[in-house]
Design an enzyme around this catalytic site. Structure first.
Site, short mmCIF file in Angstrom:
data_model
loop_
_atom_site.label_atom_id
_atom_site.label_comp_id
_atom_site.label_asym_id
_atom_site.label_seq_id
_atom_site.Cartn_x
_atom_site.Cartn_y
_atom_site.Cartn_z
N TYR A 360 0.65 -0.71 -0.06
CA TYR A 360 -0.48 0.06 -0.16
C TYR A 360 0.74 1.32 0.17
O TYR A 360 1.94 0.93 0.14
CB TYR A 360 -0.49 0.14 1.26
N GLU A 361 0.11 2.31 -0.31
CA GLU A 361 0.58 3.96 -0.38
C GLU A 361 2.02 3.60 -1.57
O GLU A 361 2.76 4.31 -1.63
CB GLU A 361 1.17 4.10 0.41
N GLY A 362 1.58 2.70 -2.80
CA GLY A 362 3.01 3.18 -3.44
C GLY A 362 3.57 1.60 -3.52
O GLY A 362 4.08 0.64 -2.28
#
Ligand code: COS
Length: 377
Positions: A360-362
């Site tokens: 997550y978040e990239g």
């Protein structure tokens, strides 16, 4: 790295809180996927949900490094609590403080930073994860308001948020320059949430879809100029990645500390297993990865604190810390042997929790894309 007295103090407060309040129920919360409602309320009282927000808007006014230290200590014990704090601080409060109007800050940032409300950040969609410019959620401009339609996926704090920051496409012909970001209240008509996802890790954090069906949002709830939404999301995520890197660092530190302690107690072939070179060398590798992660995460935090660019240092920190967390937690399970495979010893949870930090978040792959583009530019 030399920490100030204030930074050491806040780290100690977080450490004591995590050991006294989070550790006792963490296994049960993971097992039952139980949202840490009481614990989040306690952390709201401690000011952990709006740590870096200006005290003018009800926040703690602390630096990013202090926030990272808290994230590390909380995630060492309960990474689910870590992500809840991270989203509210880095994505919601920071985004509003940096780009919101004075009215938006008074109305929304103040309760979010002072712990009366919880926020969620909605960028991902069923078909827009890494490819975040491909937003299918629409925000139709109706003059004095917008009408939002679409589905947002994997939303942390999905069911418990009071405020959602929602990214949606207004001018498809302009591509990502046509995207906007909106502040949407949870009780808006047409906004509903899906089932809580049954996850591999960070099981007690609340993750679900957010469904938007003809949701009316007043024009004054748009963040920034028309078309600023994608830049808003990217700039906000740059800081969010420092928070998630700190979460990964905390998970890794927790697993390392447990493996180290266990290796000194557990005997095999007549000696503590730490006397066996294979275990000792594993610990050496884990300590090295951990120290390198810590330096990178603190460095990214200090870049942000000093007003230096931090888009690349945050990606580097997140990539490294997430990959290191996966390796360290896997080795911590291995050092524990069969005990590592059961809940009671905590490290199996940490291994499951570490996985999402690579996603997550990239994802790690997206961090490599960002880093390689900056090198080759
Ligand atoms: N910080 C600030 N701006 C950024 C940025 C960053 N880290 N990354 C990209 N941008 C900007 C670019 O500068 C570009 O703006 P302009 O067109 O105004 O110059 C715009 O965003 C689009 O970038 P780009 O042209 O590189 O688009 P791509 O589709 O090739 O790449 C990526 C965009 C993949 C970098 C972006 O979609 C991304 O970060 N994806 C991952 C999203 C994510 O983290 N999702 C998790 C959701 S939260 S759990």
């Amino acid at each position: 790295m030399k920490l100030s007295e204030e930074q050491k103090m806040i780290r100690n407060i977080a450490r004591e809180f995590a050991e006294n309040e989070l550790l006792p129920g963490v296994i049960e919360r993971d097992k039952s996927a139980l949202y840490p409602k009481v614990q989040i309320a306690q952390m709201q009282n401690l000011g952990f949900l709006g740590m870096t927000t200006d005290p003018r808007y009800g926040g703690g006014g602390m630096d990013i490094l202090s926030y990272v230290l808290v994230m590390e200590e909380i995630s060492k014990i309960d990474a689910s609590c870590g992500v809840i704090i991270s989203v509210n601080n880095s994505l919601v409060c920071w985004g509003l403080e940096e780009y919101g109007t004075e009215e938006q800050k008074e109305k929304y940032l103040r309760p979010l930073a002072s712990g009366q409300m919880l926020g969620a950040f909605c960028l991902s969609e069923p078909e827009a994860g890494s490819d975040a410019t491909s937003q299918n959620t629409t925000a139709e401009d109706k003059g004095d308001h917008y009408v939002l339609n679409g589905i947002k996926n994997w939303i942390t704090n999905g069911k418990y948020a009071d405020i959602y920051l929602i990214i949606a496409q207004t001018h498809p012909e302009k591509g990502h320059h046509g995207i906007n970001a909106f502040i949407v209240e949870a009780n808006s008509e047409g906004l509903t949430t899906g089932e809580k996802e049954d996850k591999m890790g960070i099981r007690s954090s609340d993750t679900c879809s957010v469904l938007l069906n003809e949701v009316k949002v007043p024009k004054e709830n748009r963040i920034g100029e028309d078309g600023f939404g994608f830049k808003f999301a990217m700039n906000t995520l740059n800081g969010g990645r420092i928070g998630i890197a700190a979460q990964a660092l905390g998970i890794a530190a927790g697993a390392y500390e447990r493996a180290l302690a266990y290796s000194k107690e557990r005997k095999a072939f007549g000696v503590p297993i730490s006397h066996h070179q294979d275990v000792a060398f594993k610990l050496a590798d884990m300590a090295t990865l951990l120290e390198a992660s810590r330096l990178l995460v603190y460095e990214a935090a200090q870049d942000k604190d000093a007003g230096r660019p931090y888009d690349i240092s945050s990606s580097i920190a997140k990539l490294y810390a997430a990959e290191a967390a996966m390796k360290i937690t896997t080795e911590a399970v291995q050092i524990h042997g069969g005990y590592g495979h059961v809940r009671e010893y905590h490290v199996e949870r940490m291994m499951r929790d570490a996985k999402i930090t690579q996603i997550y978040e990239g994802t790690s792959e997206i961090q490599k894309l960002i880093i390689s583009r900056s090198i080759l530019r």
